[in-house]
Design a protein around this motif. Structure first.
Motif, PDB file in Angstrom:
ATOM      1  N   ALA A 123      -8.069  -0.508   0.469  1.00  0.00           N
ATOM      2  CA  ALA A 123      -6.850   0.465   0.694  1.00  0.00           C
ATOM      3  C   ALA A 123      -6.286   0.793  -0.683  1.00  0.00           C
ATOM      4  CB  ALA A 123      -5.901   0.090   1.686  1.00  0.00           C
ATOM      5  N   MET A 124      -6.200  -0.245  -1.385  1.00  0.00           N
ATOM      6  CA  MET A 124      -5.476   0.074  -2.733  1.00  0.00           C
ATOM      7  C   MET A 124      -6.428   0.986  -3.790  1.00  0.00           C
ATOM      8  SD  MET A 124      -2.474  -0.922  -3.257  1.00  0.00           S
ATOM      9  CE  MET A 124      -1.477  -2.234  -3.812  1.00  0.00           C
ATOM     10  N   ARG A 125      -7.846   0.555  -3.467  1.00  0.00           N
ATOM     11  CA  ARG A 125      -8.875   0.851  -4.366  1.00  0.00           C
ATOM     12  C   ARG A 125      -8.796   2.625  -3.985  1.00  0.00           C
ATOM     13  NH1 ARG A 125     -11.436   0.467  -9.123  1.00  0.00           N
ATOM     14  NH2 ARG A 125     -12.896   2.374  -8.839  1.00  0.00           N
ATOM     15  N   GLU A 126      -8.913   2.880  -2.581  1.00  0.00           N
ATOM     16  CA  GLU A 126      -8.812   4.157  -2.170  1.00  0.00           C
ATOM     17  C   GLU A 126      -7.808   4.964  -2.809  1.00  0.00           C
ATOM     18  OE1 GLU A 126      -8.425   6.737   1.990  1.00  0.00           O
ATOM     19  OE2 GLU A 126      -9.218   4.434   2.096  1.00  0.00           O
ATOM     20  N   ILE A 127      -6.420   4.465  -2.782  1.00  0.00           N
ATOM     21  CA  ILE A 127      -5.391   5.222  -3.308  1.00  0.00           C
ATOM     22  C   ILE A 127      -5.627   5.451  -4.786  1.00  0.00           C
ATOM     23  CG2 ILE A 127      -2.906   5.177  -3.936  1.00  0.00           C
ATOM     24  CD1 ILE A 127      -2.617   3.373  -1.311  1.00  0.00           C
ATOM     25  N   PHE A 128      -5.975   4.696  -5.659  1.00  0.00           N
ATOM     26  CA  PHE A 128      -6.498   4.797  -6.882  1.00  0.00           C
ATOM     27  C   PHE A 128      -7.516   5.766  -7.196  1.00  0.00           C
ATOM     28  CE2 PHE A 128      -8.993   3.838 -10.732  1.00  0.00           C
ATOM     29  CZ  PHE A 128      -8.021   3.891 -11.748  1.00  0.00           C
ATOM     30  N   ASP A 129      -8.678   5.594  -6.424  1.00  0.00           N
ATOM     31  CA  ASP A 129      -9.666   6.472  -6.550  1.00  0.00           C
ATOM     32  C   ASP A 129      -9.358   8.026  -5.952  1.00  0.00           C
ATOM     33  OD1 ASP A 129     -11.421   4.418  -7.202  1.00  0.00           O
ATOM     34  OD2 ASP A 129     -12.255   4.121  -5.305  1.00  0.00           O
ATOM     35  N   ARG A 130      -8.652   8.232  -4.877  1.00  0.00           N
ATOM     36  CA  ARG A 130      -8.012   9.683  -4.503  1.00  0.00           C
ATOM     37  C   ARG A 130      -7.236   9.929  -5.574  1.00  0.00           C
ATOM     38  NH1 ARG A 130      -6.652   8.042   0.368  1.00  0.00           N
ATOM     39  NH2 ARG A 130      -4.741   7.732   0.032  1.00  0.00           N
ATOM     40  N   HIS A 181     -14.594  12.091 -16.127  1.00  0.00           N
ATOM     41  CA  HIS A 181     -14.251  10.667 -15.681  1.00  0.00           C
ATOM     42  C   HIS A 181     -14.265   9.392 -16.785  1.00  0.00           C
ATOM     43  CE1 HIS A 181     -13.688  11.534 -11.197  1.00  0.00           C
ATOM     44  NE2 HIS A 181     -14.455  12.528 -11.441  1.00  0.00           N
ATOM     45  N   GLY A 182     -15.118   9.888 -17.582  1.00  0.00           N
ATOM     46  CA  GLY A 182     -15.321   8.737 -18.588  1.00  0.00           C
ATOM     47  C   GLY A 182     -13.740   8.986 -19.505  1.00  0.00           C
ATOM     48  N   TRP A 183     -13.326  10.276 -19.969  1.00  0.00           N
ATOM     49  CA  TRP A 183     -12.230  10.459 -20.591  1.00  0.00           C
ATOM     50  C   TRP A 183     -11.037   9.942 -20.107  1.00  0.00           C
ATOM     51  CZ3 TRP A 183      -8.342  13.874 -18.815  1.00  0.00           C
ATOM     52  CH2 TRP A 183      -7.122  14.047 -19.828  1.00  0.00           C
ATOM     53  N   MET A 184     -10.883  10.009 -18.614  1.00  0.00           N
ATOM     54  CA  MET A 184      -9.784   9.374 -17.720  1.00  0.00           C
ATOM     55  C   MET A 184      -9.737   7.937 -18.066  1.00  0.00           C
ATOM     56  SD  MET A 184      -9.725  11.749 -14.353  1.00  0.00           S
ATOM     57  CE  MET A 184      -8.565  11.124 -13.815  1.00  0.00           C
ATOM     58  N   ILE A 225       0.851  -1.237   0.038  1.00  0.00           N
ATOM     59  CA  ILE A 225      -0.034   0.056  -0.177  1.00  0.00           C
ATOM     60  C   ILE A 225       0.920   1.157  -0.089  1.00  0.00           C
ATOM     61  CG2 ILE A 225      -1.628   1.476   1.300  1.00  0.00           C
ATOM     62  CD1 ILE A 225      -2.719  -1.319   2.099  1.00  0.00           C
ATOM     63  N   ALA A 226       1.871   1.165   0.733  1.00  0.00           N
ATOM     64  CA  ALA A 226       2.658   2.165   0.950  1.00  0.00           C
ATOM     65  C   ALA A 226       3.438   2.584  -0.591  1.00  0.00           C
ATOM     66  CB  ALA A 226       3.833   2.022   1.820  1.00  0.00           C
ATOM     67  N   ILE A 227       3.836   1.449  -1.242  1.00  0.00           N
ATOM     68  CA  ILE A 227       4.504   1.540  -2.623  1.00  0.00           C
ATOM     69  C   ILE A 227       3.352   2.289  -3.620  1.00  0.00           C
ATOM     70  CG2 ILE A 227       5.298   0.284  -4.430  1.00  0.00           C
ATOM     71  CD1 ILE A 227       6.756  -1.684  -2.588  1.00  0.00           C
ATOM     72  N   ALA A 228       2.111   1.865  -3.431  1.00  0.00           N
ATOM     73  CA  ALA A 228       1.356   2.248  -4.237  1.00  0.00           C
ATOM     74  C   ALA A 228       0.944   3.835  -3.893  1.00  0.00           C
ATOM     75  CB  ALA A 228      -0.186   1.369  -3.994  1.00  0.00           C
ATOM     76  N   GLN A 229       1.004   4.296  -2.792  1.00  0.00           N
ATOM     77  CA  GLN A 229       0.734   5.726  -2.381  1.00  0.00           C
ATOM     78  C   GLN A 229       1.815   6.406  -2.940  1.00  0.00           C
ATOM     79  OE1 GLN A 229      -2.163   7.184  -0.893  1.00  0.00           O
ATOM     80  NE2 GLN A 229      -1.040   8.672  -2.007  1.00  0.00           N
ATOM     81  N   ARG A 240      -4.482  -1.617 -12.629  1.00  0.00           N
ATOM     82  CA  ARG A 240      -5.027  -2.902 -12.564  1.00  0.00           C
ATOM     83  C   ARG A 240      -5.563  -3.234 -10.982  1.00  0.00           C
ATOM     84  NH1 ARG A 240      -7.086  -2.310 -17.232  1.00  0.00           N
ATOM     85  NH2 ARG A 240      -5.865  -3.445 -18.964  1.00  0.00           N
ATOM     86  N   GLY A 241      -4.635  -2.393 -10.228  1.00  0.00           N
ATOM     87  CA  GLY A 241      -4.813  -2.721  -8.657  1.00  0.00           C
ATOM     88  C   GLY A 241      -6.225  -1.988  -8.184  1.00  0.00           C
ATOM     89  N   ALA A 242      -6.471  -1.130  -9.028  1.00  0.00           N
ATOM     90  CA  ALA A 242      -7.841  -0.391  -8.933  1.00  0.00           C
ATOM     91  C   ALA A 242      -8.970  -1.295  -8.742  1.00  0.00           C
ATOM     92  CB  ALA A 242      -8.222   0.833  -9.835  1.00  0.00           C
ATOM     93  N   ALA A 243      -9.173  -2.423  -9.444  1.00  0.00           N
ATOM     94  CA  ALA A 243     -10.023  -3.399  -9.484  1.00  0.00           C
ATOM     95  C   ALA A 243      -9.846  -4.737  -8.475  1.00  0.00           C
ATOM     96  CB  ALA A 243     -10.068  -4.214 -10.734  1.00  0.00           C
ATOM     97  N   SER A 244      -8.555  -4.297  -7.740  1.00  0.00           N
ATOM     98  CA  SER A 244      -8.357  -5.331  -6.518  1.00  0.00           C
ATOM     99  C   SER A 244      -9.370  -5.094  -5.366  1.00  0.00           C
ATOM    100  CB  SER A 244      -7.153  -4.546  -5.923  1.00  0.00           C
ATOM    101  OG  SER A 244      -6.947  -5.086  -4.535  1.00  0.00           O
ATOM    102  N   ALA A 245      -9.650  -6.259  -4.562  1.00  0.00           N
ATOM    103  CA  ALA A 245     -10.353  -6.378  -3.504  1.00  0.00           C
ATOM    104  C   ALA A 245     -10.084  -5.652  -2.409  1.00  0.00           C
ATOM    105  CB  ALA A 245     -10.728  -7.942  -3.416  1.00  0.00           C
TER     106      ALA A 245
END
Length: 193
Positions: free
Chosen positions: A112-119, A148-151, A54-58, A104-109
């Motif tokens: 915390a990873m999803r939150e980093i991606f979304d933020r 958001h669609g363009w992103m 998670i720290a690496i992803a952040q 691809r981690g954004a699709a992760s279960a």
């Protein structure tokens, strides 16, 4: 080495390793060995392997946000957009595996990873929306959906380009830059020119 410097060193080593292999294959043992420290010391800085990942992803998200910050010295909003996108393309080119893991981690279960991606994505969307008035666009909920669609489009095209570069960097930049005004125009957004 200060605790902050040691933590940064461990994260940097993690970033270097995910440049060559998927995040889930970055082991605590490999990081500890590369840093010349014990596993126990690594766990002093990160509670678990998951916390380390998670720290690496952040760190990756923070690096990408710094790299892609809009250049406000430019006058033309399309040049600001193109400059940020050029920095984005250069960043993902240099960090191809890590970027693909991040997206691809954004699709992760893992929430915390999803939150980093979304933020991270929200910061990037806000940067575009903040420049809406310079484009003569009134920011509405429909425009927000369009951005958001363009992103999502940019992310998928970028990953496709990384894995099979059927176009040049300049062609990629031209396509993703031109797509934003086209998508916003198709949304029927009111223009305030």
């Amino acid at each position: 080495m200060s605790p902050e410097a040691r933590r940064d060193q461990l994260l940097t080593l993690g970033m270097e390793m995910i440049a060559q292999r998927p995040l889930e294959q970055v082991s605590i043992e490999a990081i500890a060995e590369a840093a010349g420290v014990s596993r126990a010391l690594l766990f002093h800085y990160f509670e678990s392997k998951q916390h380390f990942h998670i720290a690496i992803a952040q760190k990756q998200a923070d690096d990408m946000l710094v790299c892609t910050a809009p250049d406000e010295s430019l006058q033309d909003p399309l040049e600001i957009l193109r400059s940020s996108l050029a920095n984005f393309v250069d960043y993902i080119s240099e960090n191809s595996v890590a970027y693909q893991v991040f997206v691809r981690g954004a699709a992760s279960a893992d929430p915390a990873m999803r939150e980093i991606f979304d933020r991270t994505r929200q910061v990037m969307a806000s940067r575009v929306l903040d420049h809406g008035p310079a484009f003569g666009i009134t920011v509405t909920p429909i425009v927000e959906v369009a951005v958001h669609g363009w992103m999502s489009f940019v992310e998928e095209v970028a990953i496709g380009w990384l894995t099979d570069p059927v176009m040049s960097r300049d062609e990629l930049l031209g396509m993703i830059t031109a797509a934003l005004p086209a998508i916003i125009a198709a949304s029927g957004a009111p223009v305030t020119t």
